[in-house]
Design a protein around this motif. Structure first.
Motif, PDB file in Angstrom:
ATOM      1  N   SER A  90       0.957  -1.239   0.249  1.00 49.71           N
ATOM      2  CA  SER A  90      -0.208   0.090   0.005  1.00 49.71           C
ATOM      3  C   SER A  90       0.765   1.142   0.058  1.00 49.71           C
ATOM      4  O   SER A  90       1.890   1.327   0.655  1.00 49.71           O
ATOM      5  CB  SER A  90      -0.978  -0.103   1.228  1.00 49.71           C
ATOM      6  OG  SER A  90      -1.619   1.262   1.180  1.00 49.71           O
ATOM      7  N   GLY A  91       0.717   2.004  -0.881  1.00 53.23           N
ATOM      8  CA  GLY A  91       1.385   3.440  -0.795  1.00 53.23           C
ATOM      9  C   GLY A  91       2.741   3.370  -1.341  1.00 53.23           C
ATOM     10  O   GLY A  91       3.699   3.999  -0.876  1.00 53.23           O
ATOM     11  N   GLY A  92       3.150   2.158  -1.951  1.00 52.74           N
ATOM     12  CA  GLY A  92       4.493   1.968  -2.425  1.00 52.74           C
ATOM     13  C   GLY A  92       5.259   1.124  -1.377  1.00 52.74           C
ATOM     14  O   GLY A  92       6.515   1.102  -1.663  1.00 52.74           O
ATOM     15  N   LYS A  93       4.726   0.753  -0.094  1.00 52.12           N
ATOM     16  CA  LYS A  93       5.384   0.160   0.781  1.00 52.12           C
ATOM     17  C   LYS A  93       4.960  -1.242   0.904  1.00 52.12           C
ATOM     18  O   LYS A  93       3.865  -1.828   0.559  1.00 52.12           O
ATOM     19  CB  LYS A  93       5.287   0.807   2.237  1.00 52.12           C
ATOM     20  CG  LYS A  93       5.409   1.995   2.309  1.00 52.12           C
ATOM     21  CD  LYS A  93       6.886   2.330   2.314  1.00 52.12           C
ATOM     22  CE  LYS A  93       7.531   3.698   2.665  1.00 52.12           C
ATOM     23  NZ  LYS A  93       8.777   3.890   2.732  1.00 52.12           N
ATOM     24  N   TYR A  94       5.767  -2.174   1.417  1.00 49.96           N
ATOM     25  CA  TYR A  94       5.604  -3.548   1.545  1.00 49.96           C
ATOM     26  C   TYR A  94       5.583  -3.870   3.262  1.00 49.96           C
ATOM     27  O   TYR A  94       6.346  -3.332   3.739  1.00 49.96           O
ATOM     28  CB  TYR A  94       6.691  -4.484   0.738  1.00 49.96           C
ATOM     29  CG  TYR A  94       6.385  -4.653  -0.657  1.00 49.96           C
ATOM     30  CD1 TYR A  94       5.744  -5.377  -1.412  1.00 49.96           C
ATOM     31  CD2 TYR A  94       7.265  -3.434  -1.378  1.00 49.96           C
ATOM     32  CE1 TYR A  94       5.745  -5.319  -2.805  1.00 49.96           C
ATOM     33  CE2 TYR A  94       7.181  -3.378  -2.792  1.00 49.96           C
ATOM     34  CZ  TYR A  94       6.749  -4.317  -3.424  1.00 49.96           C
ATOM     35  OH  TYR A  94       6.620  -4.233  -4.706  1.00 49.96           O
ATOM     36  N   GLN A 135       7.470  -1.273   7.305  1.00 54.00           N
ATOM     37  CA  GLN A 135       7.161  -1.046   5.947  1.00 54.00           C
ATOM     38  C   GLN A 135       8.492  -0.746   5.256  1.00 54.00           C
ATOM     39  O   GLN A 135       9.162   0.018   5.538  1.00 54.00           O
ATOM     40  CB  GLN A 135       6.193   0.117   5.720  1.00 54.00           C
ATOM     41  CG  GLN A 135       4.881  -0.260   6.684  1.00 54.00           C
ATOM     42  CD  GLN A 135       3.618   0.743   6.372  1.00 54.00           C
ATOM     43  OE1 GLN A 135       3.852   1.310   5.455  1.00 54.00           O
ATOM     44  NE2 GLN A 135       2.724   0.991   7.193  1.00 54.00           N
ATOM     45  N   ALA A 136       8.573  -1.704   4.329  1.00 52.24           N
ATOM     46  CA  ALA A 136       9.632  -1.524   3.401  1.00 52.24           C
ATOM     47  C   ALA A 136       9.380  -1.028   2.120  1.00 52.24           C
ATOM     48  O   ALA A 136       8.231  -0.995   1.742  1.00 52.24           O
ATOM     49  CB  ALA A 136      10.116  -2.829   3.148  1.00 52.24           C
ATOM     50  N   ASP A 137      10.532  -0.361   1.496  1.00 53.36           N
ATOM     51  CA  ASP A 137      10.546   0.240   0.396  1.00 53.36           C
ATOM     52  C   ASP A 137      10.018  -0.685  -0.925  1.00 53.36           C
ATOM     53  O   ASP A 137       9.755  -0.423  -2.261  1.00 53.36           O
ATOM     54  CB  ASP A 137      11.487   1.057  -0.102  1.00 53.36           C
ATOM     55  CG  ASP A 137      11.389   2.471   1.071  1.00 53.36           C
ATOM     56  OD1 ASP A 137      10.110   2.706   1.098  1.00 53.36           O
ATOM     57  OD2 ASP A 137      12.324   3.166   1.235  1.00 53.36           O
ATOM     58  N   SER A 138      10.870  -1.864  -0.616  1.00 51.09           N
ATOM     59  CA  SER A 138      11.011  -3.204  -1.777  1.00 51.09           C
ATOM     60  C   SER A 138      10.551  -4.403  -0.900  1.00 51.09           C
ATOM     61  O   SER A 138      10.830  -4.581   0.053  1.00 51.09           O
ATOM     62  CB  SER A 138      12.087  -2.971  -2.593  1.00 51.09           C
ATOM     63  OG  SER A 138      13.276  -3.536  -1.505  1.00 51.09           O
ATOM     64  N   LEU A 139      10.122  -5.366  -1.832  1.00 52.12           N
ATOM     65  CA  LEU A 139       9.930  -6.605  -1.426  1.00 52.12           C
ATOM     66  C   LEU A 139      11.176  -7.123  -0.906  1.00 52.12           C
ATOM     67  O   LEU A 139      11.182  -7.962   0.420  1.00 52.12           O
ATOM     68  CB  LEU A 139       9.290  -7.567  -2.468  1.00 52.12           C
ATOM     69  CG  LEU A 139       8.900  -8.860  -2.406  1.00 52.12           C
ATOM     70  CD1 LEU A 139       7.970  -9.041  -1.126  1.00 52.12           C
ATOM     71  CD2 LEU A 139       8.475  -9.780  -3.415  1.00 52.12           C
ATOM     72  N   TYR A 140      12.431  -6.902  -1.690  1.00 52.35           N
ATOM     73  CA  TYR A 140      13.772  -7.329  -1.330  1.00 52.35           C
ATOM     74  C   TYR A 140      13.944  -6.832   0.253  1.00 52.35           C
ATOM     75  O   TYR A 140      14.392  -7.432   1.165  1.00 52.35           O
ATOM     76  CB  TYR A 140      14.719  -6.989  -2.129  1.00 52.35           C
ATOM     77  CG  TYR A 140      16.200  -7.142  -1.718  1.00 52.35           C
ATOM     78  CD1 TYR A 140      16.730  -8.522  -2.072  1.00 52.35           C
ATOM     79  CD2 TYR A 140      17.019  -6.070  -1.173  1.00 52.35           C
ATOM     80  CE1 TYR A 140      18.010  -8.736  -1.596  1.00 52.35           C
ATOM     81  CE2 TYR A 140      18.302  -6.353  -0.771  1.00 52.35           C
ATOM     82  CZ  TYR A 140      18.767  -7.964  -0.962  1.00 52.35           C
ATOM     83  OH  TYR A 140      19.771  -8.215  -0.359  1.00 52.35           O
ATOM     84  N   GLU A 141      13.739  -5.493   0.497  1.00 53.28           N
ATOM     85  CA  GLU A 141      13.899  -4.921   1.799  1.00 53.28           C
ATOM     86  C   GLU A 141      13.384  -5.707   2.848  1.00 53.28           C
ATOM     87  O   GLU A 141      13.516  -5.785   4.094  1.00 53.28           O
ATOM     88  CB  GLU A 141      13.915  -3.525   1.754  1.00 53.28           C
ATOM     89  CG  GLU A 141      14.046  -2.870   3.235  1.00 53.28           C
ATOM     90  CD  GLU A 141      13.809  -1.285   2.969  1.00 53.28           C
ATOM     91  OE1 GLU A 141      14.272  -0.664   4.112  1.00 53.28           O
ATOM     92  OE2 GLU A 141      12.970  -0.822   2.115  1.00 53.28           O
ATOM     93  N   LEU A 142      12.001  -5.992   2.274  1.00 52.58           N
ATOM     94  CA  LEU A 142      11.153  -6.618   3.363  1.00 52.58           C
ATOM     95  C   LEU A 142      11.616  -8.036   3.877  1.00 52.58           C
ATOM     96  O   LEU A 142      11.859  -8.213   5.160  1.00 52.58           O
ATOM     97  CB  LEU A 142       9.681  -6.594   2.885  1.00 52.58           C
ATOM     98  CG  LEU A 142       8.551  -7.433   3.823  1.00 52.58           C
ATOM     99  CD1 LEU A 142       8.189  -6.244   5.061  1.00 52.58           C
ATOM    100  CD2 LEU A 142       7.532  -7.639   3.056  1.00 52.58           C
ATOM    101  N   ILE A 143      11.843  -8.677   2.710  1.00 54.44           N
ATOM    102  CA  ILE A 143      12.631 -10.308   3.214  1.00 54.44           C
ATOM    103  C   ILE A 143      13.896 -10.027   3.983  1.00 54.44           C
ATOM    104  O   ILE A 143      14.227 -10.782   4.891  1.00 54.44           O
ATOM    105  CB  ILE A 143      12.722 -10.858   1.912  1.00 54.44           C
ATOM    106  CG1 ILE A 143      11.303 -11.008   1.049  1.00 54.44           C
ATOM    107  CG2 ILE A 143      13.364 -12.324   1.968  1.00 54.44           C
ATOM    108  CD1 ILE A 143      10.339 -11.736   2.002  1.00 54.44           C
ATOM    109  N   GLU A 144      14.788  -9.309   3.403  1.00 59.45           N
ATOM    110  CA  GLU A 144      16.062  -9.136   4.281  1.00 59.45           C
ATOM    111  C   GLU A 144      15.847  -8.517   5.601  1.00 59.45           C
ATOM    112  O   GLU A 144      16.449  -8.956   6.579  1.00 59.45           O
ATOM    113  CB  GLU A 144      16.929  -7.934   3.309  1.00 59.45           C
ATOM    114  CG  GLU A 144      17.423  -8.464   2.148  1.00 59.45           C
ATOM    115  CD  GLU A 144      18.509  -9.934   2.382  1.00 59.45           C
ATOM    116  OE1 GLU A 144      19.499  -9.731   2.936  1.00 59.45           O
ATOM    117  OE2 GLU A 144      18.177 -10.704   1.585  1.00 59.45           O
TER     118      GLU A 144
END
Length: 124
Positions: free
Chosen positions: A52-56, A64-73
Protein backbone atom coordinates in the motif's frame (compact mmCIF):
# COMPACT_ATOMS: atom_id res chain seq x y z
CA UNK A 1 8.49 -24.28 -9.71
CA UNK A 2 5.06 -22.71 -10.04
CA UNK A 3 3.25 -23.28 -6.75
CA UNK A 4 -0.55 -23.46 -6.88
CA UNK A 5 -2.39 -21.75 -4.01
CA UNK A 6 -3.27 -25.13 -2.56
CA UNK A 7 -2.18 -26.37 0.88
CA UNK A 8 -1.33 -29.88 -0.30
CA UNK A 9 0.88 -28.57 -3.14
CA UNK A 10 2.61 -26.15 -0.78
CA UNK A 11 3.14 -28.89 1.82
CA UNK A 12 4.59 -31.19 -0.85
CA UNK A 13 7.10 -28.51 -1.89
CA UNK A 14 8.06 -27.58 1.69
CA UNK A 15 8.11 -31.10 3.20
CA UNK A 16 11.82 -31.75 2.64
CA UNK A 17 12.66 -28.48 4.43
CA UNK A 18 10.59 -29.09 7.58
CA UNK A 19 13.46 -30.27 9.76
CA UNK A 20 15.18 -26.89 9.50
CA UNK A 21 13.70 -23.54 10.38
CA UNK A 22 13.53 -20.49 8.21
CA UNK A 23 13.26 -22.01 4.72
CA UNK A 24 10.83 -19.85 2.81
CA UNK A 25 9.18 -19.32 -0.55
CA UNK A 26 7.38 -16.24 -1.83
CA UNK A 27 4.25 -17.21 -3.74
CA UNK A 28 1.16 -15.76 -5.37
CA UNK A 29 -2.21 -16.39 -3.79
CA UNK A 30 -5.46 -16.93 -5.69
CA UNK A 31 -6.28 -13.22 -5.37
CA UNK A 32 -2.91 -12.34 -7.02
CA UNK A 33 -1.51 -11.00 -3.75
CA UNK A 34 1.75 -12.30 -2.34
CA UNK A 35 2.41 -14.49 0.67
CA UNK A 36 5.51 -15.99 2.19
CA UNK A 37 5.45 -19.60 3.37
CA UNK A 38 8.12 -20.51 5.91
CA UNK A 39 9.16 -23.56 7.94
CA UNK A 40 9.11 -23.15 11.72
CA UNK A 41 9.19 -25.75 14.51
CA UNK A 42 8.35 -28.57 12.11
CA UNK A 43 5.35 -26.71 10.71
CA UNK A 44 4.60 -24.60 7.67
CA UNK A 45 3.45 -21.05 8.35
CA UNK A 46 1.95 -18.60 5.87
CA UNK A 47 2.19 -14.80 6.07
CA UNK A 48 0.36 -12.44 3.71
CA UNK A 49 2.49 -9.67 2.19
CA UNK A 50 0.59 -6.41 1.80
CA UNK A 51 1.41 -3.46 -0.41
CA UNK A 52 0.00 0.00 0.00
CA UNK A 53 1.33 3.44 -0.86
CA UNK A 54 4.43 1.88 -2.44
CA UNK A 55 5.33 0.08 0.82
CA UNK A 56 5.51 -3.67 1.54
CA UNK A 57 4.60 -5.03 4.97
CA UNK A 58 3.13 -7.91 6.96
CA UNK A 59 1.22 -5.64 9.35
CA UNK A 60 0.43 -2.01 8.66
CA UNK A 61 1.36 -1.06 12.24
CA UNK A 62 4.81 -2.64 11.96
CA UNK A 63 7.86 -2.23 9.71
CA UNK A 64 7.11 -1.09 6.15
CA UNK A 65 9.72 -1.57 3.41
CA UNK A 66 10.30 0.28 0.17
CA UNK A 67 10.78 -3.00 -1.74
CA UNK A 68 9.97 -6.67 -1.42
CA UNK A 69 13.70 -7.36 -1.20
CA UNK A 70 14.05 -4.99 1.78
CA UNK A 71 11.08 -6.60 3.52
CA UNK A 72 12.52 -10.11 3.17
CA UNK A 73 16.03 -9.02 4.18
CA UNK A 74 14.66 -7.30 7.31
CA UNK A 75 12.90 -10.45 8.47
CA UNK A 76 16.05 -12.54 8.14
CA UNK A 77 17.24 -10.73 11.27
CA UNK A 78 13.91 -9.90 12.97
CA UNK A 79 10.96 -12.07 13.98
CA UNK A 80 7.91 -12.05 11.73
CA UNK A 81 4.63 -10.78 13.24
CA UNK A 82 3.07 -13.25 15.66
CA UNK A 83 -0.19 -13.85 13.74
CA UNK A 84 0.40 -15.78 10.52
CA UNK A 85 -2.35 -16.84 8.14
CA UNK A 86 -3.85 -20.22 9.04
CA UNK A 87 -1.18 -22.86 8.48
CA UNK A 88 -1.28 -26.44 7.38
CA UNK A 89 -1.44 -29.19 9.99
CA UNK A 90 1.78 -30.21 11.63
CA UNK A 91 3.62 -32.99 9.83
CA UNK A 92 3.19 -35.31 12.80
CA UNK A 93 -0.59 -34.98 12.38
CA UNK A 94 -0.29 -36.01 8.72
CA UNK A 95 2.51 -38.52 9.17
CA UNK A 96 3.06 -40.05 12.64
CA UNK A 97 6.63 -41.07 11.71
CA UNK A 98 7.76 -37.42 11.36
CA UNK A 99 9.96 -36.52 14.34
CA UNK A 100 8.87 -33.77 16.71
CA UNK A 101 11.00 -30.63 16.47
CA UNK A 102 11.96 -29.01 19.80
CA UNK A 103 10.65 -25.55 20.72
CA UNK A 104 12.80 -22.44 20.20
CA UNK A 105 13.04 -19.13 22.00
CA UNK A 106 13.13 -16.99 18.85
CA UNK A 107 10.26 -16.34 16.49
CA UNK A 108 9.79 -17.06 12.80
CA UNK A 109 12.54 -15.69 10.55
CA UNK A 110 13.16 -15.87 6.81
CA UNK A 111 16.60 -17.48 6.74
CA UNK A 112 17.01 -19.40 3.48
CA UNK A 113 14.99 -19.15 0.24
CA UNK A 114 13.89 -22.19 -1.68
CA UNK A 115 13.18 -21.95 -5.43
CA UNK A 116 10.33 -19.51 -5.88
CA UNK A 117 7.86 -18.72 -8.65
CA UNK A 118 7.92 -15.04 -7.62
CA UNK A 119 11.32 -13.42 -7.94
CA UNK A 120 12.30 -10.33 -6.05
CA UNK A 121 15.27 -8.44 -7.27
CA UNK A 122 18.00 -6.94 -5.18
CA UNK A 123 18.20 -3.19 -5.78
CA UNK A 124 21.42 -2.03 -7.42
Amino acid sequence: PDIPDDLSAIYQLMYTYLRDEGWYVIRKCRDNRLAVTVTYLGEIRHFRIYRSGGKYYFRKTEFQADSLYELIETYKWNDLPKSPLPHSPTPSAQNPSTPVVPARQTGVRLLQPIPSPVAYERPV
